[in-house]
Design a protein around this motif. Structure first.
Motif, short mmCIF file in Angstrom:
data_model
loop_
_atom_site.label_atom_id
_atom_site.label_comp_id
_atom_site.label_asym_id
_atom_site.label_seq_id
_atom_site.Cartn_x
_atom_site.Cartn_y
_atom_site.Cartn_z
N ASN A 346 0.84 -1.21 0.00
CA ASN A 346 0.00 0.00 0.00
C ASN A 346 0.87 1.25 0.00
OD1 ASN A 346 -2.39 -1.46 0.07
ND2 ASN A 346 -2.31 -1.67 2.30
N ASN A 435 0.64 -12.60 7.00
CA ASN A 435 1.21 -11.94 5.83
C ASN A 435 0.58 -12.45 4.54
OD1 ASN A 435 3.50 -9.90 6.25
ND2 ASN A 435 3.86 -11.41 7.88
N ASP A 436 0.99 -11.82 3.44
CA ASP A 436 0.35 -12.07 2.14
C ASP A 436 1.06 -13.24 1.45
OD1 ASP A 436 -0.40 -11.95 -0.55
OD2 ASP A 436 -0.60 -9.78 -0.54
N GLY A 483 -1.46 -4.74 6.61
CA GLY A 483 -2.15 -5.97 6.21
C GLY A 483 -2.87 -6.56 7.40
N THR A 485 -1.38 -8.45 9.63
CA THR A 485 -0.44 -8.81 10.70
C THR A 485 -0.81 -8.19 12.04
OG1 THR A 485 0.95 -6.99 10.00
CG2 THR A 485 1.56 -9.14 9.19
#
Ligand code: HMG
Ligand code: NAI
Length: 581
Positions: A346, A435-436, A483, A485
């Protein structure tokens, strides 16, 4: 033809005739080749007539009737154009012949049926009793390509017309959304209850995390034992649905624990965002013009995120590349941003979007995409470890593992599986820490192909002492901020177990887990084969699949392993034995 009603969906049908002989037509109905042809035809029709849903194809004698659902949103002209398109696409199953009937758009008419249009159509098309012919019913849209069983037909009859066009679904309460889904899919109560069950994430928090949320899915979280990383003992939380993954990490780490465990490092925490400029007649000049503005670009980027700058992050570098595309030369600007403890997507996307109009002004180019690159090659985590030859079973095992690695490094078919094994470990920690996973996976696979062919992410060698040394290097865009997290309570707890103080620290641990996982899979493959260890642990899942509960699970699994035939058939029999059936 009447306009389709504006309030509800209705069925429209047209008839197609092939010029095939009756024998051919009969063959059409049963041969897979015909199935492919008709599927192909319908795929094209569906593509051409998007957004039609639920298309049925019903053979009758040697003709076919197509029925499709028309919605209130479809205009009359749209419905009319279907006819010509269907005629246009009807070629593949009809060879040219004067006997072939073609339908003009005017001949497409709504079938006038009451509540059960599908059932009516099916009845209309059902062959006469005693002909020995079975109707072939193919469905498209939600039932794509499937031969509908009579049960499915019933479901269709009961529920049609149904539509996925549900405006404002996202504005509904969670329970109302679930009700709509349940009605749409005619869910059993048991499924509805499952989807409504609470988990260790508050439903309202989950509702804020994603869109159209109706439920949560719990993935088991385990911890990998025996990990010593950079001299520190750690328990590593891993979220995975796959058995033997966590056992493999513990087992591999155990075998290098006495030799010092894992050593890790990282190239940095910089992310790249790309800005695409088009329509430049002088791309080489534009490139240099952008590079000249480096200090202005730095200011623009840093002004976007003062908090990041306060934490020591921000603009670091600028690259401008020229890419030759079929439509001309694109000017691609990379801004390199240190995102510190954030994964940073982002953050850098905001900067790229802010910068793009400036680049356009300076160069006269047309900005199009402004987005980060998941090939985070300025954020590469590294892990290495040495397994003493005697700790892993001797030279034969070591050499077999080297041969396994060389296979992966030279053959993309093998490399994909080898790297999947690495990602078994990596993605499990990435997921457990909120996380992603997709970002890390995309980065990993792109990095694996950086030399021009897809190869192993790890490297394996024999040391001068004759031990086995492994190295893993891969992009690791993970964060402790942003995110999920910070907001997912389980992720926060997982991070607390790890007790990490920076995103870099987390990334390095994940690389060590990836290397351990790779060692475990390679060793199993190069010695006993994967099934022995993996299937032994998977046996419990097989037991549960056939209905074992409580203590039965372990008992069925034990007997399955003993039987050396770990499959549901055997499990079924063993469960029956245990239950004294
Ligand atoms: C499965 C093992 C570990 C057995 O290996 P083993 O040598 O039979 O295990 P063991 O019973 O002697 O135990 C040794 C240690 O393993 C761990 N361990 C052992 N059992 C458990 C358990 N139940 N739960 C937790 N940890 C366990 C544990 O650390 C234990 O130490 P201890 O605690 O006793 O001091 C081994 O065979 C192995 O590592 N296999 C590889 C498994 C694997 O890679 N699974 C991933 C799924 S397959 C896949 O998707 C990837 C792949 C294979 O395609 C990738 C590729 O092709 O490269
Ligand atoms: N292609 C991709 O991978 C894409 C991923 N995403 C998503 O973006 C999210 C991650 O974006 P982020 O920018 O990380 O999240 P974010 O925007 O939620 O948080 C990052 C912000 O936190 C602030 N911050 C506070 N303390 C910080 C510290 N110590 N270090 C660094 N920044 C600090 C900074 O202002 C920074 O910009 C993930 O959810 C990811 O799934 C979004 C778009 C594309």
């Amino acid at each position: 033809m009447a306009d389709p009603p504006r309030s509800h969906a209705q069925w429209v049908a047209t008839e197609y005739s092939g010029n095939a002989s009756d024998d051919d037509a009969r063959r059409h109905r049963i041969s897979p080749a015909n199935r492919r042809v008709t599927d192909g035809l319908m795929c094209r029709v569906v593509r051409a007539c998007h957004p039609i849903i639920d298309i049925g194809l019903f053979p009758r004698g040697w003709s076919f009737t197509l029925a499709w659902q028309v919605h209130a949103t479809h205009s009359r002209s749209f419905v009319s154009c279907l006819g010509s398109r269907l005629n246009h696409h009807s070629g593949p199953y009809s060879t040219p012949s004067p006997r072939r009937r073609r339908y003009s758009s005017a001949q497409i008419a709504p079938i006038r049926t009451s509540q059960n249009p599908i059932s009516r159509i099916i009845q209309d098309q059902r062959p006469k009793r005693g002909t020995g012919e079975r109707p072939l019913i193919l469905a498209f849209g939600p039932l794509a390509g499937s031969r509908i069983s009579s049960r499915r037909v019933r479901v269709l009859q009961e529920t049609s017309p149904k539509t996925s066009r549900i405006s404002g679904f996202h504005k509904l309460e969670i329970a109302e959304r679930l009700k709509k889904v349940s009605e749409f899919a005619t869910l059993d109560q048991v499924h509805v209850d499952q989807l409504s069950a609470s988990s260790n994430i508050d439903a309202h928090l989950a509702d804020h995390m994603i869109e159209n949320m109706i439920s949560t899915i719990a993935i088991p979280v385990g911890v990998a034992t025996n990990m010593k990383i950079d001299g520190r003992d750690l328990l590593v939380p891993m979220a995975t649905e796959e058995s033997s993954v966590i056992a493999a990490v513990g087992n591999s780490s155990r075998q290098c624990y006495e030799n010092g465990g894992f050593t890790t490092s990282m190239s940095g925490t910089q992310m790249i965002a790309q800005i695409q400029l088009l329509d430049l007649t002088d791309p080489a000049t534009a490139r240099v013009a952008i590079l000249e503005r480096r200090s202005e670009i730095e200011v623009i980027c840093n002004e976007c995120d003062p908090l990041l700058v306060r934490f020591g992050g921000g603009f670091r570098d600028l690259e401008v590349r020229l890419i030759e595309a079929p439509s001309g030369t694109m000017v691609i600007t990379h801004i390199v941003i240190d995102t510190k403890d954030a994964m940073g997507a982002n953050a850098v996307n905001t900067m790229a979007e802010r910068l793009a109009p400036q680049l356009a002004e300076w160069t006269g180019g047309r900005p199009l995409l402004r987005i980060l690159s998941n090939l985070a090659d300025r954020r590469v985590a590294r892990a290495r470890a040495t397994w003493r030859c005697e700790d892993i079973g001797g030279e034969a095992v070591r050499d077999a593992m080297i041969a396994a690695y060389e296979f992966a490094d030279t053959d993309p078919y093998r490399a994909a599986t080898h790297n999947k094994g690495i990602m078994n470990g990596v993605s499990a920690v990435v997921l457990a820490t909120g996380n992603d996973t997709r970002a890390v996976e995309a980065g990993a696979h792109a990095y694996a192909a950086k030399d021009g062919w897809y190869r192993s992410l790890s490297r394996w060698e024999v040391t001068k002492n004759g031990d086995l040394s492994g190295v893993l290097e891969m992009p690791m865009a993970v964060g402790l901020i942003g995110g999920a997290t910070k907001i997912h309570p389980t992720a926060r707890a997982a991070l607390a177990i790890l007790d990490v103080d920076s995103a870099e620290h987390l990334a390095r641990i994940i690389a060590a887990v990836g290397l351990a996982q790779n060692f475990g899979a390679m060793k199993a493959l190069a010695t006993d084969g994967i099934q022995k260890g993996h299937m032994a642990l998977h046996a419990q899942n097989v037991a549960i699949t056939v209905g074992a509960t409580g203590e039965e699970v372990a008992e069925v699994a034990r007997r399955l392993i003993e039987s050396k035939s770990i499959n549901t058939d055997t499990a079924d029999k063993l469960l029956a034995e245990i239950r004294g059936a």
